[in-house]
Write an enzyme that holds these catalytic residues in place. Structure first.
Site, PDB file in Angstrom:
ATOM      1  N   ASP A   1      -2.718   0.212 -10.117  1.00 20.46           N
ATOM      2  CA  ASP A   1      -1.474   0.164  -9.357  1.00 20.46           C
ATOM      3  C   ASP A   1      -0.549   1.347  -9.704  1.00 20.46           C
ATOM      4  O   ASP A   1      -0.906   2.205 -10.514  1.00 20.46           O
ATOM      5  CB  ASP A   1      -0.804  -1.185  -9.664  1.00 20.46           C
ATOM      6  CG  ASP A   1      -0.123  -1.798  -8.462  1.00 20.46           C
ATOM      7  OD1 ASP A   1       0.272  -1.043  -7.563  1.00 20.46           O
ATOM      8  OD2 ASP A   1       0.028  -3.028  -8.438  1.00 20.46           O
TER       9      ASP A   1
ATOM     10  N   ASP B   1       2.427  -3.252   0.626  1.00 19.46           N
ATOM     11  CA  ASP B   1       1.659  -4.502   0.602  1.00 19.46           C
ATOM     12  C   ASP B   1       1.596  -5.187   1.961  1.00 19.46           C
ATOM     13  O   ASP B   1       2.529  -5.124   2.757  1.00 19.46           O
ATOM     14  CB  ASP B   1       2.302  -5.479  -0.398  1.00 19.46           C
ATOM     15  CG  ASP B   1       2.036  -5.067  -1.832  1.00 19.46           C
ATOM     16  OD1 ASP B   1       1.465  -3.987  -2.050  1.00 19.46           O
ATOM     17  OD2 ASP B   1       2.408  -5.835  -2.732  1.00 19.46           O
TER      18      ASP B   1
HETATM   19  C1  GLA Z   1       1.508  -4.230  -6.072  1.00 13.42           C
HETATM   20  C2  GLA Z   1       0.184  -4.120  -5.334  1.00 13.42           C
HETATM   21  C3  GLA Z   1      -0.304  -5.519  -4.987  1.00 13.42           C
HETATM   22  C4  GLA Z   1      -0.474  -6.335  -6.259  1.00 13.42           C
HETATM   23  C5  GLA Z   1       0.829  -6.357  -7.040  1.00 13.42           C
HETATM   24  C6  GLA Z   1       0.662  -6.961  -8.422  1.00 13.42           C
HETATM   25  O1  GLA Z   1       2.516  -4.710  -5.254  1.00 13.42           O
HETATM   26  O2  GLA Z   1       0.319  -3.339  -4.184  1.00 13.42           O
HETATM   27  O3  GLA Z   1      -1.512  -5.464  -4.264  1.00 13.42           O
HETATM   28  O4  GLA Z   1      -1.509  -5.790  -7.038  1.00 13.42           O
HETATM   29  O5  GLA Z   1       1.369  -5.054  -7.222  1.00 13.42           O
HETATM   30  O6  GLA Z   1       1.866  -7.014  -9.131  1.00 13.42           O
END
Ligand code: GLA
Length: 411
Positions: free
Chosen positions: A150, A205
């Protein structure tokens, strides 16, 4: 003597580091699996992971191509141990992480884990920054096959270098790992990602809805948005040329079975397949209903995603609120999806003879003036009587999809 030995060791280490690269011949088709985040967020456990692995086999998902079980954020304690090692949270993973990996492997599946390039993960757990080689060795000792990495708490870090460091660390640790870059498309990972990882997120996301924007931390400096499936998919239509075997654009994990109607789930799944996107399930398989199982086990749609050419499809045109998606396949076949984006049923009348479709990227063309194509309906699982000699006429319910595979008619 000692200094000669040291020099040789240093030279060897430098040669090895210079040779570090990404693991080749992995993810030659878009990765398929399951990830904990969309349903469980940080509320994960050994039991949940084992249940999912069991269900992969019981439901026959493994036979459909699903392979990786990946745990996302929240698997570790808030602090590293005194030696700087990450520690799986014993309340969630009482037998440690190797036991979980062994269990997943015993089912014939592969196991993945999550961390972050920054100082902390997005959930506030210890990130990988400054510990890349140590963490990579730890993951190899667990038996990890996939790492999602990430991009939270990265300050002024330079994304290509940060991801390259982790890539080199994984390579040096020696266990082949699919490396999933999750920096949301902020630093154009499609331009540098193919050398480093096997897939890269192209957007922020996903959010479980068909066509919405979900604003997080509204009005605050750290405001960001998560996106519905239709929005996310159309956000980066300009980067399909960067996708291909071993390196994929990733519009985020699937929300099939999590909140939408069965029609929306079908469209979501099929559009990801048309986009040659990774098919990473994000639902609780223990609660999946019959329609969800039917959708995620639709091997004819999965075959579109997994086509060996690995050409990402695209939206050919929008016609009366019906979005028409095309994807060139092996053997001069094509996948075509008609998605009704409106809130009411639509009747389409689409004449392939009037629409010669040429893909500038692959040079392939779907030319019904030269060839006659037969149709297979990939959700009804039937060959249609009609061919491209006549227009396709069909009623498509709101937010549903008519998904066809076209093959040149043999005499
Ligand atoms: C980010 C990523 C998600 C997930 C979260 C976990 O937002 O884009 O897909 O992995 O972190 O905290």
């Amino acid at each position: 003597m000692r200094s000669i030995v040291l020099s040789i060791v240093c030279a060897l280490a430098m040669t090895f580091a210079a040779q570090a690269q990404k693991f080749e011949n992995l993810a030659m088709t878009p990765p398929m699996g399951w990830n904990s985040w969309n349903t469980f967020a940080c509320d994960i456990s050994e039991k949940t992971v084992k249940d999912m692995a069991d269900l992969f086999v019981e439901l026959g998902l493994d036979k459909c191509g699903y392979e990786y079980i990946v745990i996302d954020d929240g698997w570790m304690l808030r602090e590293r141990d005194k030696d700087g090692n990450l520690v799986p949270d014993p309340a969630k993973f009482p037998n440690g992480m190797k036991a979980v990996a062994d269990y997943v492997h015993s089912k014939g599946l592969k196991f993945g884990i999550y961390n972050c390039a920054g100082s902390q993960t997005c959930g506030g757990y210890p990130g990988g920054r400054g510990h890349e080689y140590q963490d990579a060795r730890l993951y190899a000792s667990y038996g990890i096959d996939y790492l999602k990495y990430d991009w939270c708490n990265t300050g002024k870090m330079y994304a290509p270098e940060a991801y390259k460091t982790m890539r080199d660390a994984l390579y040096t640790a020696g266990r082949p790992v699919v490396f999933s870059l999750c920096e949301w498309g902020d630093n154009q990972p499609w331009e540098w990602g193919a050398e480093i990882g096997h897939l890269w997120r192209t957007t922020g996301d996903i959010y479980c809805c068909y066509d919405c924007e979900y604003v997080v931390n509204k009005g605050q400096p750290n405001q960001w948005s998560a996106w519905g499936v239709w929005k996310i998919l159309r956000m980066r239509q300009d980067i399909r040329k960067y996708a291909g075997p071993g390196h994929w654009n990733d519009p985020d994990m699937l929300e099939v079975g999590n909140c939408m109607t069965a029609a929306e789930d079908r469209s979501h799944f099929a559009l990801w397949a048309l986009s040659a996107a990774p098919l990473i399930l994000g639902n609780d398989l223990r609660k999946a209903n019959k329609e969800t199982i039917e959708t995620i086990k639709n091997t004819e749609v999965i075959a579109i995603d997994q086509d060996k050419l690995g050409i990402q499809g695209y939206e050919y045109k929008m016609q009366d609120s019906v979005s028409i998606w095309v994807k060139p396949l092996e053997n001069n076949e094509w996948a075509v999806g008609f998605v009704n984006t409106s809130l009411s049923e639509k009747e389409i009348n689409f004449d392939f003879k009037q629409n010669v479709i040429t893909d500038d990227l692959s040079g392939k063309s779907l030319d019904a003036t030269k060839n006659e194509y037969v149709f297979r309906d990939l959700f009804r699982h039937e060959n249609l009587k009609n061919t491209t000699k006549k227009p396709v006429v069909a009623k498509i319910p709101s937010h549903d999809i008519l998904m066809l595979r076209l093959s040149v008619k043999t005499k």
